[in-house]
Design a protein around this motif. Sequence first.
Motif, PDB file in Angstrom:
ATOM      1  N   ILE A  14       0.838  -1.202   0.000  1.00  0.00           N
ATOM      2  CA  ILE A  14       0.000   0.000   0.000  1.00  0.00           C
ATOM      3  C   ILE A  14       0.877   1.259   0.000  1.00  0.00           C
ATOM      4  CG2 ILE A  14      -1.969  -1.153   1.089  1.00  0.00           C
ATOM      5  CD1 ILE A  14      -1.013   0.318   3.722  1.00  0.00           C
ATOM      6  N   GLU A  15       0.235   2.412   0.001  1.00  0.00           N
ATOM      7  CA  GLU A  15       0.938   3.705  -0.021  1.00  0.00           C
ATOM      8  C   GLU A  15       1.880   3.821   1.186  1.00  0.00           C
ATOM      9  OE1 GLU A  15      -0.532   5.673  -2.757  1.00  0.00           O
ATOM     10  OE2 GLU A  15      -1.353   3.646  -2.858  1.00  0.00           O
ATOM     11  N   GLY A  16       3.060   4.361   0.945  1.00  0.00           N
ATOM     12  CA  GLY A  16       3.998   4.627   2.034  1.00  0.00           C
ATOM     13  C   GLY A  16       4.708   3.401   2.583  1.00  0.00           C
ATOM     14  N   ALA A  17       4.548   2.254   1.922  1.00  0.00           N
ATOM     15  CA  ALA A  17       5.145   1.020   2.449  1.00  0.00           C
ATOM     16  C   ALA A  17       6.659   0.990   2.268  1.00  0.00           C
ATOM     17  CB  ALA A  17       4.500  -0.195   1.788  1.00  0.00           C
ATOM     18  N   GLY A  18       7.188   1.844   1.378  1.00  0.00           N
ATOM     19  CA  GLY A  18       8.636   1.912   1.204  1.00  0.00           C
ATOM     20  C   GLY A  18       9.145   1.242  -0.063  1.00  0.00           C
ATOM     21  N   LYS A  19       8.264   0.989  -1.029  1.00  0.00           N
ATOM     22  CA  LYS A  19       8.676   0.302  -2.261  1.00  0.00           C
ATOM     23  C   LYS A  19       9.688   1.125  -3.046  1.00  0.00           C
ATOM     24  CE  LYS A  19       4.484   0.323  -3.635  1.00  0.00           C
ATOM     25  NZ  LYS A  19       4.025   1.061  -2.428  1.00  0.00           N
ATOM     26  N   SER A  20       9.371   2.399  -3.275  1.00  0.00           N
ATOM     27  CA  SER A  20      10.268   3.232  -4.095  1.00  0.00           C
ATOM     28  C   SER A  20      11.614   3.400  -3.413  1.00  0.00           C
ATOM     29  CB  SER A  20       9.644   4.608  -4.345  1.00  0.00           C
ATOM     30  OG  SER A  20       8.327   4.449  -4.787  1.00  0.00           O
ATOM     31  N   THR A  21      11.602   3.573  -2.091  1.00  0.00           N
ATOM     32  CA  THR A  21      12.849   3.697  -1.330  1.00  0.00           C
ATOM     33  C   THR A  21      13.680   2.425  -1.497  1.00  0.00           C
ATOM     34  OG1 THR A  21      11.619   5.026   0.265  1.00  0.00           O
ATOM     35  CG2 THR A  21      13.754   4.201   0.975  1.00  0.00           C
ATOM     36  N   SER A  22      13.034   1.289  -1.383  1.00  0.00           N
ATOM     37  CA  SER A  22      13.758   0.015  -1.459  1.00  0.00           C
ATOM     38  C   SER A  22      14.196  -0.318  -2.876  1.00  0.00           C
ATOM     39  CB  SER A  22      12.879  -1.114  -0.913  1.00  0.00           C
ATOM     40  OG  SER A  22      12.719  -0.947   0.470  1.00  0.00           O
ATOM     41  N   LEU A  23      13.482   0.201  -3.858  1.00  0.00           N
ATOM     42  CA  LEU A  23      13.871  -0.063  -5.246  1.00  0.00           C
ATOM     43  C   LEU A  23      15.298   0.437  -5.488  1.00  0.00           C
ATOM     44  CD1 LEU A  23      12.294  -1.152  -7.855  1.00  0.00           C
ATOM     45  CD2 LEU A  23      12.372   1.217  -8.580  1.00  0.00           C
ATOM     46  N   ALA A  24      15.615   1.599  -4.959  1.00  0.00           N
ATOM     47  CA  ALA A  24      16.960   2.167  -5.152  1.00  0.00           C
ATOM     48  C   ALA A  24      18.002   1.268  -4.473  1.00  0.00           C
ATOM     49  CB  ALA A  24      17.000   3.580  -4.577  1.00  0.00           C
ATOM     50  N   PHE A  25      17.687   0.788  -3.267  1.00  0.00           N
ATOM     51  CA  PHE A  25      18.610  -0.136  -2.590  1.00  0.00           C
ATOM     52  C   PHE A  25      18.782  -1.422  -3.401  1.00  0.00           C
ATOM     53  CE2 PHE A  25      18.902  -3.974   0.023  1.00  0.00           C
ATOM     54  CZ  PHE A  25      20.156  -3.797   0.569  1.00  0.00           C
ATOM     55  N   LEU A  26      17.662  -1.978  -3.868  1.00  0.00           N
ATOM     56  CA  LEU A  26      17.725  -3.243  -4.617  1.00  0.00           C
ATOM     57  C   LEU A  26      18.526  -3.085  -5.913  1.00  0.00           C
ATOM     58  CD1 LEU A  26      14.048  -4.484  -4.142  1.00  0.00           C
ATOM     59  CD2 LEU A  26      16.113  -5.594  -3.241  1.00  0.00           C
ATOM     60  N   GLN A  27      18.369  -1.933  -6.542  1.00  0.00           N
ATOM     61  CA  GLN A  27      19.111  -1.690  -7.781  1.00  0.00           C
ATOM     62  C   GLN A  27      20.628  -1.741  -7.506  1.00  0.00           C
ATOM     63  OE1 GLN A  27      18.430   2.138  -9.608  1.00  0.00           O
ATOM     64  NE2 GLN A  27      19.138   1.368 -11.592  1.00  0.00           N
ATOM     65  N   ARG A  28      21.059  -1.044  -6.451  1.00  0.00           N
ATOM     66  CA  ARG A  28      22.492  -1.036  -6.107  1.00  0.00           C
ATOM     67  C   ARG A  28      22.961  -2.434  -5.705  1.00  0.00           C
ATOM     68  NH1 ARG A  28      20.960   3.251  -3.047  1.00  0.00           N
ATOM     69  NH2 ARG A  28      21.163   2.084  -1.100  1.00  0.00           N
ATOM     70  N   LEU A 139       2.262  -3.341   5.487  1.00  0.00           N
ATOM     71  CA  LEU A 139       2.248  -2.225   6.439  1.00  0.00           C
ATOM     72  C   LEU A 139       0.817  -1.905   6.838  1.00  0.00           C
ATOM     73  CD1 LEU A 139       4.219  -0.052   7.658  1.00  0.00           C
ATOM     74  CD2 LEU A 139       3.551   1.429   5.768  1.00  0.00           C
ATOM     75  N   ASP A 140       0.640  -1.511   8.094  1.00  0.00           N
ATOM     76  CA  ASP A 140      -0.652  -1.021   8.561  1.00  0.00           C
ATOM     77  C   ASP A 140      -0.974   0.279   7.806  1.00  0.00           C
ATOM     78  OD1 ASP A 140      -2.527   0.546  10.175  1.00  0.00           O
ATOM     79  OD2 ASP A 140      -2.288  -1.076  11.641  1.00  0.00           O
ATOM     80  N   PRO A 141      -2.195   0.404   7.252  1.00  0.00           N
ATOM     81  CA  PRO A 141      -2.518   1.612   6.487  1.00  0.00           C
ATOM     82  C   PRO A 141      -2.345   2.904   7.290  1.00  0.00           C
ATOM     83  CG  PRO A 141      -4.206  -0.058   6.134  1.00  0.00           C
ATOM     84  CD  PRO A 141      -3.283  -0.600   7.191  1.00  0.00           C
ATOM     85  N   ALA A 142      -2.561   2.858   8.599  1.00  0.00           N
ATOM     86  CA  ALA A 142      -2.413   4.081   9.406  1.00  0.00           C
ATOM     87  C   ALA A 142      -0.962   4.555   9.383  1.00  0.00           C
ATOM     88  CB  ALA A 142      -2.862   3.811  10.838  1.00  0.00           C
ATOM     89  N   PHE A 182       5.523 -15.198  -3.730  1.00  0.00           N
ATOM     90  CA  PHE A 182       5.583 -14.036  -2.815  1.00  0.00           C
ATOM     91  C   PHE A 182       6.620 -14.211  -1.708  1.00  0.00           C
ATOM     92  CE2 PHE A 182       1.467 -13.063  -4.636  1.00  0.00           C
ATOM     93  CZ  PHE A 182       1.345 -11.693  -4.512  1.00  0.00           C
ATOM     94  N   TRP A 183       7.075 -13.041  -1.230  1.00  0.00           N
ATOM     95  CA  TRP A 183       7.880 -12.988   0.007  1.00  0.00           C
ATOM     96  C   TRP A 183       7.398 -11.759   0.769  1.00  0.00           C
ATOM     97  CZ3 TRP A 183      12.205 -16.232   1.262  1.00  0.00           C
ATOM     98  CH2 TRP A 183      12.852 -15.887   2.445  1.00  0.00           C
ATOM     99  N   ARG A 184       6.991 -11.943   2.019  1.00  0.00           N
ATOM    100  CA  ARG A 184       6.491 -10.815   2.798  1.00  0.00           C
ATOM    101  C   ARG A 184       7.633 -10.088   3.499  1.00  0.00           C
ATOM    102  NH1 ARG A 184       5.348  -9.946   8.113  1.00  0.00           N
ATOM    103  NH2 ARG A 184       3.789  -8.332   8.558  1.00  0.00           N
ATOM    104  N   ILE A 185       7.632  -8.754   3.334  1.00  0.00           N
ATOM    105  CA  ILE A 185       8.575  -7.897   4.039  1.00  0.00           C
ATOM    106  C   ILE A 185       7.775  -7.140   5.099  1.00  0.00           C
ATOM    107  CG2 ILE A 185      10.122  -5.886   3.792  1.00  0.00           C
ATOM    108  CD1 ILE A 185      11.179  -8.315   2.250  1.00  0.00           C
ATOM    109  N   ASP A 186       8.217  -7.205   6.347  1.00  0.00           N
ATOM    110  CA  ASP A 186       7.589  -6.386   7.392  1.00  0.00           C
ATOM    111  C   ASP A 186       8.081  -4.958   7.167  1.00  0.00           C
ATOM    112  OD1 ASP A 186       6.787  -5.002   9.593  1.00  0.00           O
ATOM    113  OD2 ASP A 186       7.694  -6.355  11.071  1.00  0.00           O
ATOM    114  N   ALA A 187       7.190  -4.104   6.633  1.00  0.00           N
ATOM    115  CA  ALA A 187       7.595  -2.751   6.228  1.00  0.00           C
ATOM    116  C   ALA A 187       7.467  -1.735   7.356  1.00  0.00           C
ATOM    117  CB  ALA A 187       6.757  -2.316   5.017  1.00  0.00           C
ATOM    118  N   SER A 188       7.099  -2.201   8.565  1.00  0.00           N
ATOM    119  CA  SER A 188       6.880  -1.260   9.668  1.00  0.00           C
ATOM    120  C   SER A 188       8.173  -0.926  10.404  1.00  0.00           C
ATOM    121  CB  SER A 188       5.874  -1.854  10.660  1.00  0.00           C
ATOM    122  OG  SER A 188       6.457  -2.961  11.325  1.00  0.00           O
TER     123      SER A 188
END
Length: 212
Positions: A14-28, A139-142, A182-188
Motif C-alpha cells: 500500500i501507499e507509504g510502504a517503502g517500495k520506491s525507497t527500497s527499489l533504489a537499494f535493490l538496484q544497487r 504495512l498497517d494503512p495508518a 511471494f515474500w512478505r517484508i515487514d515494512a513497519s
Amino acid sequence: MARGPGFFLTLEGIEGAGKSTSLAFLQRYCTGLGWSVETTREPGGGPLGEALRAIFLDPGLDLSVEEELLLLYAGRHEHLRRKILPALQRGALVLCDRFEDSTFAYQGGGRSFPIERIETLSRWTKLPRAPDLTLWFDLDPALGAERIRARHPDRLERESQEFFARARRIFAARMAAEPQRFWRIDASVSLAEVENQLMVALAARLPSPGRG
Ligand code: T5A
C-alpha cells in the motif's frame, strides 16, 4: 514469447510502504551481485503507460473503476511488450515498482470490483509473463498514511484507510494462494531492518545472474 534468461521481480504494497525507497537499494545491491538491472514502474514504464499514469493519478479526474482498469491494462500491455519482455530476453533483472497484484488489490479490493472480471481482462490483454518473485511490503494503512502525510495527495492517496485495509487483505490473500511467488517484508520497521529482510529474501529466491 519465450520466458528468457532474465528475472522479473515486482514490489507491492500500500501507499507509504517503502517500495520506491527500497527499489533504489535493490538496484544497487543487485548490480553488485552482477545483474544487469532494469528498473521500471506501474502505472507507467513506456511512453503510453507514462502518459496514462498522469491521467490515472490526476486528482481532478473522476474515473470509474472500469475506466481505471482499461487504462491500467492498456499501459501494462505496452509495458510488457516494449520494456519488460525485451529486458528479460537480454538476461536482465527487471525491478518493477508495482504490477498486476496492485490491480487486484486496489481495483478488486479497494474498489470492491469483481475479481473474476479483472481476471477476464487480464487473460484477454496480457502477454504471458508473471513475476518470478514478488516482494510484498506489508504495512498497517495508518502507518503508511502517516509516512506520506506531508505530500500533496494524488487521486488514489485520497482514498480512506478502509480502502487500503481492503487492498492489504487482497495482497495477503494472493500471497496465501501463491506462496512460491511471494515474500512478505515487514515494512513497519526501520529502513536498515527492511534492507536486511530484502537481502534474506534475495539470498533465498534470486538466482545467480545468467541462471534465471
Ligand atoms: N495503482 C497502481 C492502482 O490503483 N492499480 C494498479 O494496478 C497500479 C499498478 C501509483 C498509484 O496507483 C495505484 C496505486 C498507487 O496509489 P505511486 O505514486 O506509484 O502511485 O504510489 P506508490 O507506489 O504507493 O508510492 P508511495 O511513495 O506512496 O509508496 P512507496 O513507494 O511504497 O513508499 P516510499 O518508498 O515512497 O516511502 C514513503 C515515505 O516513507 C518513508 C520514505 O522515506 C518516504 O518518505 N519510508 C520509511 N520511513 C521509515 N521507515 C521505513 N522503513 C520507511 N520506508 C519508507
